[in-house]
Design a protein around this motif. Sequence first.
Motif, PDB file in Angstrom:
ATOM      1  N   ALA A 154       3.378   7.848   9.322  1.00  0.00           N
ATOM      2  CA  ALA A 154       3.661   7.219   8.029  1.00  0.00           C
ATOM      3  C   ALA A 154       5.044   6.586   8.018  1.00  0.00           C
ATOM      4  O   ALA A 154       5.214   5.449   7.549  1.00  0.00           O
ATOM      5  CB  ALA A 154       3.539   8.253   6.904  1.00  0.00           C
TER       6      ALA A 154
ATOM      7  N   LEU B 293       0.960   4.070  -2.911  1.00  0.00           N
ATOM      8  CA  LEU B 293       0.705   5.474  -2.617  1.00  0.00           C
ATOM      9  C   LEU B 293       1.829   6.359  -3.131  1.00  0.00           C
ATOM     10  O   LEU B 293       1.590   7.454  -3.672  1.00  0.00           O
ATOM     11  CB  LEU B 293       0.524   5.678  -1.110  1.00  0.00           C
ATOM     12  CG  LEU B 293      -0.747   5.107  -0.479  1.00  0.00           C
ATOM     13  CD1 LEU B 293      -0.711   5.272   1.031  1.00  0.00           C
ATOM     14  CD2 LEU B 293      -1.984   5.790  -1.052  1.00  0.00           C
TER      15      LEU B 293
ATOM     16  N   ARG C 265       7.664   9.047  -1.514  1.00  0.00           N
ATOM     17  CA  ARG C 265       8.316   8.709  -2.772  1.00  0.00           C
ATOM     18  C   ARG C 265       9.816   9.009  -2.699  1.00  0.00           C
ATOM     19  O   ARG C 265      10.644   8.199  -3.134  1.00  0.00           O
ATOM     20  CB  ARG C 265       7.671   9.503  -3.918  1.00  0.00           C
ATOM     21  CG  ARG C 265       8.305   9.292  -5.258  1.00  0.00           C
ATOM     22  CD  ARG C 265       7.706  10.220  -6.307  1.00  0.00           C
ATOM     23  NE  ARG C 265       6.355   9.827  -6.668  1.00  0.00           N
ATOM     24  CZ  ARG C 265       5.625  10.478  -7.579  1.00  0.00           C
ATOM     25  NH1 ARG C 265       6.111  11.554  -8.178  1.00  0.00           N
ATOM     26  NH2 ARG C 265       4.410  10.054  -7.891  1.00  0.00           N
TER      27      ARG C 265
ATOM     28  N   ALA D  74       1.408   8.965  -6.386  1.00  0.00           N
ATOM     29  CA  ALA D  74       1.245  10.213  -5.631  1.00  0.00           C
ATOM     30  C   ALA D  74       0.711  11.337  -6.502  1.00  0.00           C
ATOM     31  O   ALA D  74      -0.102  12.157  -6.059  1.00  0.00           O
ATOM     32  CB  ALA D  74       2.582  10.617  -5.005  1.00  0.00           C
TER      33      ALA D  74
ATOM     34  N   LEU E 168       0.833  -1.205   0.000  1.00  0.00           N
ATOM     35  CA  LEU E 168       0.000   0.000   0.000  1.00  0.00           C
ATOM     36  C   LEU E 168       0.869   1.257   0.000  1.00  0.00           C
ATOM     37  O   LEU E 168       0.605   2.211  -0.764  1.00  0.00           O
ATOM     38  CB  LEU E 168      -0.918  -0.013   1.215  1.00  0.00           C
ATOM     39  CG  LEU E 168      -1.772   1.254   1.422  1.00  0.00           C
ATOM     40  CD1 LEU E 168      -2.723   1.453   0.248  1.00  0.00           C
ATOM     41  CD2 LEU E 168      -2.529   1.177   2.740  1.00  0.00           C
ATOM     42  N   PHE E 169       1.902   1.276   0.841  1.00  0.00           N
ATOM     43  CA  PHE E 169       2.795   2.435   0.885  1.00  0.00           C
ATOM     44  C   PHE E 169       3.488   2.644  -0.459  1.00  0.00           C
ATOM     45  O   PHE E 169       3.620   3.782  -0.940  1.00  0.00           O
ATOM     46  CB  PHE E 169       3.837   2.270   1.991  1.00  0.00           C
ATOM     47  CG  PHE E 169       3.332   2.637   3.360  1.00  0.00           C
ATOM     48  CD1 PHE E 169       2.791   3.889   3.594  1.00  0.00           C
ATOM     49  CD2 PHE E 169       3.406   1.743   4.417  1.00  0.00           C
ATOM     50  CE1 PHE E 169       2.324   4.241   4.850  1.00  0.00           C
ATOM     51  CE2 PHE E 169       2.951   2.080   5.679  1.00  0.00           C
ATOM     52  CZ  PHE E 169       2.403   3.336   5.889  1.00  0.00           C
TER      53      PHE E 169
ATOM     54  N   PHE F  91      -1.270  15.619   3.564  1.00  0.00           N
ATOM     55  CA  PHE F  91      -1.437  14.324   2.913  1.00  0.00           C
ATOM     56  C   PHE F  91      -0.640  14.266   1.611  1.00  0.00           C
ATOM     57  O   PHE F  91       0.056  13.285   1.338  1.00  0.00           O
ATOM     58  CB  PHE F  91      -2.918  14.066   2.641  1.00  0.00           C
ATOM     59  CG  PHE F  91      -3.197  12.765   1.934  1.00  0.00           C
ATOM     60  CD1 PHE F  91      -2.990  11.551   2.577  1.00  0.00           C
ATOM     61  CD2 PHE F  91      -3.658  12.753   0.624  1.00  0.00           C
ATOM     62  CE1 PHE F  91      -3.230  10.347   1.924  1.00  0.00           C
ATOM     63  CE2 PHE F  91      -3.913  11.562  -0.030  1.00  0.00           C
ATOM     64  CZ  PHE F  91      -3.701  10.352   0.614  1.00  0.00           C
ATOM     65  N   SER F  92      -0.712  15.312   0.804  1.00  0.00           N
ATOM     66  CA  SER F  92       0.059  15.355  -0.443  1.00  0.00           C
ATOM     67  C   SER F  92       1.553  15.346  -0.157  1.00  0.00           C
ATOM     68  O   SER F  92       2.324  14.673  -0.846  1.00  0.00           O
ATOM     69  CB  SER F  92      -0.317  16.602  -1.246  1.00  0.00           C
ATOM     70  OG  SER F  92      -1.694  16.640  -1.543  1.00  0.00           O
TER      71      SER F  92
ATOM     72  N   LEU G  94       2.679  11.840   0.652  1.00  0.00           N
ATOM     73  CA  LEU G  94       2.775  10.986  -0.533  1.00  0.00           C
ATOM     74  C   LEU G  94       4.057  11.272  -1.308  1.00  0.00           C
ATOM     75  O   LEU G  94       4.801  10.352  -1.667  1.00  0.00           O
ATOM     76  CB  LEU G  94       1.561  11.198  -1.434  1.00  0.00           C
ATOM     77  CG  LEU G  94       0.191  10.797  -0.871  1.00  0.00           C
ATOM     78  CD1 LEU G  94      -0.895  11.042  -1.909  1.00  0.00           C
ATOM     79  CD2 LEU G  94       0.185   9.338  -0.430  1.00  0.00           C
TER      80      LEU G  94
ATOM     81  N   LEU H  86      -3.057  10.913  -6.669  1.00  0.00           N
ATOM     82  CA  LEU H  86      -3.798  10.904  -5.414  1.00  0.00           C
ATOM     83  C   LEU H  86      -3.710  12.228  -4.665  1.00  0.00           C
ATOM     84  O   LEU H  86      -4.615  12.563  -3.893  1.00  0.00           O
ATOM     85  CB  LEU H  86      -3.285   9.778  -4.512  1.00  0.00           C
ATOM     86  CG  LEU H  86      -3.446   8.353  -5.055  1.00  0.00           C
ATOM     87  CD1 LEU H  86      -2.739   7.357  -4.128  1.00  0.00           C
ATOM     88  CD2 LEU H  86      -4.914   7.985  -5.195  1.00  0.00           C
TER      89      LEU H  86
END
Length: 320
Positions: free
Chosen positions: A296, A52, A109, A56, A48-49, A101-102, A105, A59
């Motif tokens: 996270a 995401l 990365r 990114a 999942l990570f 949140f952005s 993500l 999302l």
Amino acid sequence: MSDAVVPHRNAQVSRAGAGWFRRALDSDIFYSFRRSKLTMVAAAITVLFFLLAIFASWLAVQNPFDPAQLQLINSRISPLWTADGQSPFLLGTDEQGRDVFSAILYGMRISLAVGIAGVIFAGALGIALGLIAGYFGGVADSVIMRIADVQLTFPAILIALLVNGVAKSLLGNRLDEMSTLGVLVIAIGLSFWVQYARTVRGSVMVEKNKDYVAAAQLIGLPAPKIMLRHVLPNTMGPILVIATINLALAIITEATLSFLGAGMPDTMPSLGTLIRIGNNYLFAGEWWIVAFPGIALAGLILSINLLGDWLRDALNPKLR
């Protein structure tokens, strides 16, 4: 080539792929994986990570690396479910108006890219030096192992700080975001190669005395081909375990360097940089700026470590 031959070969390839898939499902490793619900959960969280981080751009509600998309009027907005929350900022915003949140993500990365590249670099360097030391022995073995012994006396984070500091002192203002990322990869790689080298050396010293290596030497195969084609595949089990565990350590090292201000800059933050930025506002009441990147990072490290522990036990023949 006739039209009849192509479908025949495609069918052979399909049967070979199906056979490999069935063997994988029947293997001891997959059986061990199915028996451990904790490992399955850790694998799902890890995947999942990664997903995401990969998606990114699709999302995220904004690109936190693009200053044109940031507005100071949106700074320090609390999470959406609180009284002062605003849509579309699910986890709130930081002092620059970045959607948390952005930022997580995109920061994930960066952290994964640095960690994976650092592990690949460390593995390539350590495997190469371990093969040379174990296969040839003598002076090469003594020199490589003494360097490894000296490096083991220092914590990995100090080696990474030293390499990072030397690179920044030499390059100075010429370091941009991508150059900083490359420096971090080299620093992390030079911090973790020793484990690969010592493990591969020990395995090679055992394997090189076996009959298949003597047969390869007898027919005149060159040493590099023997090491890469015959010896290295028989040492891959421990290497995979080390690489999985080192991925978590590499991400932690990058986060530590960024938290100390020696890693990724604020304009291209990783998870460690986000935690450093949010830490400045923790006691001002904006707890979400540091809490969610920290959660996270902790979740990513924990899931990877659990996979590494499982893989170590699954590849250990004494525990089967």
